[in-house]
Design a protein around this motif. Structure first.
Motif, PDB file in Angstrom:
ATOM      1  N   HIS A 166       4.046  70.946  36.033  1.00 37.32           N
ATOM      2  CA  HIS A 166       3.616  71.844  37.093  1.00 37.32           C
ATOM      3  C   HIS A 166       2.126  72.185  36.957  1.00 37.32           C
ATOM      4  O   HIS A 166       1.375  72.159  37.943  1.00 37.32           O
TER       5      HIS A 166
ATOM      6  N   LEU B 163       9.779  72.662  38.959  1.00 37.23           N
ATOM      7  CA  LEU B 163       9.285  73.970  39.381  1.00 37.23           C
ATOM      8  C   LEU B 163       8.800  73.980  40.823  1.00 37.23           C
ATOM      9  O   LEU B 163       8.694  75.048  41.426  1.00 37.23           O
TER      10      LEU B 163
ATOM     11  N   TRP C 168       8.832  71.007  32.183  1.00 38.53           N
ATOM     12  CA  TRP C 168       8.722  71.517  33.555  1.00 38.53           C
ATOM     13  C   TRP C 168       7.369  72.172  33.794  1.00 38.53           C
ATOM     14  O   TRP C 168       6.688  71.901  34.772  1.00 38.53           O
ATOM     15  N   GLY C 169       6.999  73.071  32.893  1.00 39.95           N
ATOM     16  CA  GLY C 169       5.740  73.790  33.048  1.00 39.95           C
ATOM     17  C   GLY C 169       4.528  72.898  32.849  1.00 39.95           C
ATOM     18  O   GLY C 169       3.507  73.072  33.510  1.00 39.95           O
TER      19      GLY C 169
ATOM     20  N   GLU D  85       9.726  79.082  33.021  1.00 36.39           N
ATOM     21  CA  GLU D  85       8.424  78.602  32.575  1.00 36.39           C
ATOM     22  C   GLU D  85       8.161  79.172  31.190  1.00 36.39           C
ATOM     23  O   GLU D  85       8.317  80.371  30.967  1.00 36.39           O
TER      24      GLU D  85
END
Length: 196
Positions: free
Chosen positions: A42, A174, A38-39, A182
C-alpha cells in the motif's frame, strides 16, 4: 495512471496469483520484505504510482518449501518472508530511491519483528536480483545504518531465490479493505537526505 499501469493492475486484481507479473522491456524488478506485506504494498503504491512503479505484487520468498500458502508462511515453519515485488521503470525511479524508501517506511532494527507482528515471516530483507542491486543494497544499508538508524539495522541482504505470489485476496488488500489491518510500524519517517 498510464494505460499500462491500469492494465497490469486490473489484470493482477482479476486473475489468480499464479500469473506472473508483466515486466515490459527496460523495466526492472525489486524485491523487499518489511513485515506485513499489505501495508508495504500500500505504501509503495501510494508513493510511486505514476512515478515509475509499473506493478507491485505481494508474495513469499526466502523459504525452503514449494508453493507456500499464507497459512503455512504464518506458521513460521517454511522460512519464507512476507514480501513485496515491484516492477519499476528505472528511467523514472531508481533502485536506490526504492531502498531508501524501504528504510523510511518500516523499522529495520528488529530482527523477525514489525510492531506486534513477530516471526521470521516479518523480517526486514532486501532480495537482490543481480550484482548491481547487491552493490546498491549494501551501500544504502551501510549509509542508513550510520546516518539514520545509528548502527541498529538488522535488515538481511540476500540473493532473490524463488518467488511465490500470495493468494489473490492478498493483492491490493488495503485498497479493497481500507479499514484492514496495518502494522503500526509502517509509516514514513522524516529523515534528512543521505550524505555521500
Amino acid at each position: 495512471m498510464s494505460f499500462l499501469s491500469r492494465f497490469v493492475r486490473n489484470f493482477t486484481t482479476m486473475n489468480s496469483s499464479a500469473t506472473p507479473m508483466n515486466v515490459p522491456a527496460g523495466a526492472q524488478t525489486a524485491t523487499i520484505a518489511a513485515g506485513c506485506f499489505w501495508g508495504v504494498e500500500h505504501m509503495y503504491r501510494k508513493a510511486f504510482d505514476n512515478k515509475g512503479l509499473l506493478d507491485a505484487r505481494v508474495g513469499y520468498i526466502g523459504g525452503d518449501t514449494s508453493n507456500p500458502s499464507y497459512r503455512s508462511v504464518c506458521s513460521g515453519r517454511t522460512g519464507h518472508a512476507e514480501a513485496l515485488q515491484v516492477v519499476y521503470d528505472p528511467e523514472k525511479v531508481s533502485y536506490r530511491t526504492l531502498l531508501e524508501f524501504l528504510y523510511k517506511m518500516h523499522d529495520p532494527t528488529t530482527a523477525d519483528r514489525q510492531g506486534p507482528d513477530v516471526g521470521s515471516q516479518y523480517r526486514s530483507a532486501i532480495f537482490y536480483h543481480d550484482e548491481e542491486q547487491e552493490k546498491v543494497a549494501r551501500d544504502v544499508t551501510d549509509k542508513v545504518n550510520k546516518q539514520w538508524w545509528k548502527g541498529k539495522v538488522a535488515t538481511q541482504i540476500l540473493p532473490a531465490g524463488q518467488w511465490w505470489d500470495a493468494e489473490a485476496y492478498h493483492q491490493l488488500y488495503l485498497d479493497k479493505n481500507p479499514s484492514g489491518y496495518e502494522c503500526p510500524s509502517h509509516f514514513l519517517r522524516n529523515f534528512p537526505a543521505l550524505s555521500e
